[in-house]
Design a protein around this motif. Structure first.
Motif, short mmCIF file in Angstrom:
data_model
loop_
_atom_site.label_atom_id
_atom_site.label_comp_id
_atom_site.label_asym_id
_atom_site.label_seq_id
_atom_site.Cartn_x
_atom_site.Cartn_y
_atom_site.Cartn_z
N MET A 27 0.75 -1.27 0.15
CA MET A 27 0.12 0.02 0.11
C MET A 27 0.71 1.20 -0.01
SD MET A 27 -3.25 -0.75 -0.16
CE MET A 27 -3.86 0.84 0.10
N ASN A 28 2.00 1.37 0.70
CA ASN A 28 2.85 2.35 0.85
C ASN A 28 3.42 2.73 -0.74
OD1 ASN A 28 2.58 3.00 3.39
ND2 ASN A 28 4.06 1.59 4.04
N LYS A 29 3.88 1.50 -1.33
CA LYS A 29 4.37 1.88 -2.57
C LYS A 29 3.26 2.34 -3.68
CE LYS A 29 7.96 -1.80 -2.44
NZ LYS A 29 8.64 -2.98 -2.77
N VAL A 30 2.06 1.81 -3.31
CA VAL A 30 0.95 2.44 -4.40
C VAL A 30 0.76 3.70 -4.11
CG1 VAL A 30 -1.33 2.10 -4.76
CG2 VAL A 30 0.15 0.02 -4.35
N VAL A 31 0.87 4.11 -2.77
CA VAL A 31 0.59 5.60 -2.49
C VAL A 31 1.80 6.37 -2.85
CG1 VAL A 31 0.44 7.23 -0.60
CG2 VAL A 31 -0.97 4.91 -0.57
N GLU A 32 3.03 5.85 -3.00
CA GLU A 32 4.15 6.72 -3.28
C GLU A 32 4.38 6.73 -4.84
OE1 GLU A 32 7.46 5.02 -1.42
OE2 GLU A 32 6.96 5.64 0.67
N PHE A 33 3.84 5.85 -5.56
CA PHE A 33 3.89 5.97 -6.94
C PHE A 33 3.43 7.26 -7.58
CE2 PHE A 33 2.56 4.54 -11.56
CZ PHE A 33 3.81 4.39 -11.84
N PRO A 34 2.16 7.72 -7.36
CA PRO A 34 1.70 9.01 -7.90
C PRO A 34 2.75 9.94 -7.58
CG PRO A 34 -0.15 7.92 -7.07
CD PRO A 34 1.16 7.15 -6.41
N ARG A 35 3.06 10.13 -6.27
CA ARG A 35 4.04 11.08 -5.85
C ARG A 35 5.38 11.10 -6.76
NH1 ARG A 35 3.63 10.22 0.78
NH2 ARG A 35 1.69 10.69 0.96
N LYS A 36 5.81 10.03 -7.11
CA LYS A 36 7.14 9.87 -7.61
C LYS A 36 6.80 10.25 -9.21
CE LYS A 36 9.34 5.82 -5.12
NZ LYS A 36 9.50 4.55 -5.14
N LEU A 37 5.63 10.08 -9.74
CA LEU A 37 5.25 10.29 -10.88
C LEU A 37 5.24 11.96 -11.06
CD1 LEU A 37 2.62 7.87 -12.32
CD2 LEU A 37 4.94 8.10 -12.89
N LYS A 38 4.77 12.64 -9.99
CA LYS A 38 4.56 13.83 -9.93
C LYS A 38 6.00 14.55 -9.97
CE LYS A 38 2.30 17.98 -7.35
NZ LYS A 38 1.67 17.98 -6.29
N LYS A 39 6.90 13.99 -9.19
CA LYS A 39 8.09 14.68 -9.06
C LYS A 39 8.89 14.46 -10.24
CE LYS A 39 12.29 14.34 -5.86
NZ LYS A 39 13.18 14.34 -7.13
N LEU A 40 8.78 13.29 -10.84
CA LEU A 40 9.46 12.97 -12.21
C LEU A 40 9.23 13.97 -13.23
CD1 LEU A 40 11.47 11.17 -13.37
CD2 LEU A 40 9.53 9.95 -14.28
N GLY A 41 8.09 14.49 -13.17
CA GLY A 41 7.40 15.37 -14.24
C GLY A 41 7.53 16.96 -13.84
N GLN A 42 7.83 17.12 -12.56
CA GLN A 42 8.50 18.53 -12.01
C GLN A 42 9.73 18.69 -12.16
OE1 GLN A 42 6.70 18.67 -7.86
NE2 GLN A 42 4.82 19.31 -8.57
N ASP A 43 10.65 17.75 -12.09
CA ASP A 43 11.92 17.98 -12.36
C ASP A 43 12.47 18.28 -13.60
OD1 ASP A 43 12.51 17.10 -9.81
OD2 ASP A 43 12.83 15.09 -10.13
N ASP A 44 11.51 17.67 -14.54
CA ASP A 44 11.75 18.26 -16.11
C ASP A 44 10.65 18.17 -16.87
OD1 ASP A 44 12.72 18.94 -18.66
OD2 ASP A 44 14.41 17.28 -18.56
N PRO A 45 9.77 19.10 -17.02
CA PRO A 45 8.13 19.02 -17.57
C PRO A 45 8.69 18.79 -19.18
CG PRO A 45 8.77 21.07 -16.25
CD PRO A 45 10.09 20.48 -16.25
N ARG A 46 9.54 18.72 -19.66
CA ARG A 46 9.82 17.94 -21.17
C ARG A 46 9.61 16.54 -21.22
NH1 ARG A 46 15.67 20.38 -22.59
NH2 ARG A 46 16.15 19.03 -20.69
N ARG A 47 9.80 15.86 -20.04
CA ARG A 47 9.57 14.47 -20.10
C ARG A 47 8.20 14.40 -20.42
NH1 ARG A 47 12.80 13.37 -14.38
NH2 ARG A 47 14.78 13.55 -15.17
N ILE A 48 7.17 15.07 -20.03
CA ILE A 48 5.75 14.99 -20.34
C ILE A 48 5.45 15.24 -21.51
CG2 ILE A 48 3.40 15.67 -19.59
CD1 ILE A 48 4.67 16.22 -16.80
N VAL A 49 6.03 16.44 -21.99
CA VAL A 49 5.82 16.60 -23.51
C VAL A 49 6.35 15.44 -24.52
CG1 VAL A 49 6.48 18.37 -25.22
CG2 VAL A 49 5.98 19.23 -22.88
#
Length: 485
Positions: A27-49
């Motif tokens: 459950m902790n990993k499931v909860v942390e996964f969206p946070r990691k996704l958000k951080k990954l996109g915030q670190d470099d928004p070009r990844r989302i593009v």
């Protein structure tokens, strides 16, 4: 001893606790996964593009398979276009162009060679046909694989060499059972060309990411990180009064510089495939950035050693009480830090290094020479102890810090010369350093006939006026001496 019922109850409780613990981790990993996704996109928004661009390119190339007119012309080979987009589309324009061109050239060369080998094998008869194909497959696969070990070929054409082996084997071997080898090669080459074109088009014309620009900014940012560390090192090391709280977290930025070699080499290889864009012309000397990056890393290694003395346990061993030594060390650190920041700004804005960087380097070098002479002549004063109480352990840490600072100062000048050399190379468009406005001094009413009550005097003009006044004063004194004689 515990009864069997009690032992069974304990085992049941342990099983429940382990299952609860495992479920909790999941459950902790499931909860942390969206946070990691958000951080990954915030670190470099070009990844989302980039992700959206890949989806768009795959959608466009899938139309070849969905629309009946395209499918009638290409058939099942349309899947090769989708496969090409998936394997060719990369994050930067240079990487995508490199992979696309490698795949296209390798496919056409290997297809033409495979068709020639098939035709030659057909002329040799049914018995020699498979023997000749096997010999050619073995020789080309072995020789091309050996060529991949050359560093330059590995860096730029490794993917193309792999596709060459794959395409040649597919064409030559499948031609033994399929008589329509020319039509098969034509369809496969066409779909690969279409897929590579769509991938390159989407990558270049929709929010492009240039590897050359990333390399340029990365090298400049690394130099700036070293300058920030050196500017704050003196206050942190000597615990200057009034410097505020500890700034150790800010001083750790240089860590990323230590492991930047591989990323810089990769970006330089990708940048060589890119066309002219922005401030960078065609055939921009990207390889020269590796030389600047290497000098920056050499300086970062010394800084990494120097940062070890910020540890409190090591720092308490030092007994530097001489204010002059402390002042020289802080001056070396701050001036070299300012010089590196000036050079980082000049490189990032593509402006020729101004005289301010040279001035800071000269001051830091002068402080280093003064400290060296002081260490040679009076080691006891450096350690802050009496001449009869000098111990080796009191002197070694101070000398080590001074020596590391001197080495760091020595690396600032080669970095400056490298940036100046880059600015003077062909195909490089550096702007001339803008001269700062001269310092203006407003003079009040004076008796001089050259200067009015509200005349603005520049520094050069002020110096010339001072020389004229001194010459007049010397002349008047000489006239009085002659009259007295």
């Amino acid at each position: 001893m515990a009864s069997p019922a009690v032992r069974d109850q304990d085992n049941h409780n342990d099983a429940e606790n382990s299952s609860i613990g495992y479920c909790g981790k999941v459950m902790n990993k499931v909860v942390e996964f969206p946070r990691k996704l958000k951080k990954l996109g915030q670190d470099d928004p070009r990844r989302i593009v980039h992700s959206l661009k890949v989806g768009l390119a795959v959608l466009l190339v899938s139309l070849l398979y969905y629309f009946q007119p395209f499918y009638n012309g290409l058939g099942d080979t349309a899947m090769w276009a989708i496969l090409t987009v998936v394997v060719v589309f990369e994050f930067s324009v240079g990487a995508t162009l490199g992979r696309g061109l490698n795949r296209i050239l390798a496919t056409f060369l290997a297809g033409a060679l495979g068709f020639g080998v098939h035709h030659l094998a057909n002329l040799s008869g049914d018995i020699a046909h498979p023997i000749l194909i096997g010999i050619f497959v073995f020789l080309l696969a072995a020789s091309v694989t050996f060529i991949r070990f050359f560093p330059r070929m590995k860096a730029r054409y490794d993917y193309g060499l792999l596709i060459f082996i794959l395409t040649f084997c597919l064409i030559s071997v499948s031609g033994y059972r399929d008589e329509e080898i020319l039509e098969m090669a034509h369809k496969r080459a066409s779909t690969i060309l279409i897929g590579a074109f769509i991938a390159v088009f989407v990558c270049v014309f929709i929010c492009p990411v240039w590897a050359g620009e990333d390399l340029h900014n990365s090298v400049a940012k690394n130099i700036e990180k070293l300058g920030s560390f050196l500017e704050g090192f003196g206050d942190e090391y000597f615990k200057v009064v009034g410097s505020g709280e500890s700034n150790m977290a800010h001083l750790q930025g240089y860590f990323s510089v230590l492991n930047s070699k591989q990323s810089e080499e990769t970006q330089a290889n990708f940048a060589r495939w890119e066309p002219r864009h922005g401030r960078f012309r065609y055939r921009h000397p990207w390889r020269y950035y590796l030389k600047i990056g290497n000098l920056t890393r050499q300086c970062a290694y010394r800084i990494d050693t120097l940062s070890g003395y910020l540890n409190s346990e090591v720092q308490t061993l030092l007994n530097i009480q001489n204010n002059q030594v402390q002042e020289l060390c802080m001056k070396m650190s701050s001036e070299s830090g300012k010089a590196l920041k000036e050079l980082a700004w000049a490189l990032k804005t593509m402006t020729e290094p101004c005289s301010a960087a040279s001035s800071h380097i000269t001051k830091s070098r002068a402080a280093a020479n003064n400290l060296k002479s002081m260490l040679r002549t009076n080691a006891a004063a450096v350690a802050g102890v009496g001449g009869d109480q000098v111990r080796l352990l009191d002197i070694v840490p101070a000398v080590t810090v001074a020596s590391l600072l001197s080495e760091i100062v020595a690396y600032a000048e080669p970095i400056e010369k490298s940036i100046q050399k880059l600015a003077s190379l062909q195909h490089v468009q550096f702007k001339s350093a803008e001269r700062k406005k001269p310092t203006a001094l407003t003079s009040c009413k004076t008796s001089s006939s050259n200067v009015g009550p509200h005349h603005v005097i520049t520094m050069d003009r002020l110096a010339s006026l001072q020389v004229q006044e001194s010459n007049k004063e010397i002349g008047s004194k000489f006239q009085r001496i002659r009259s007295a004689v």
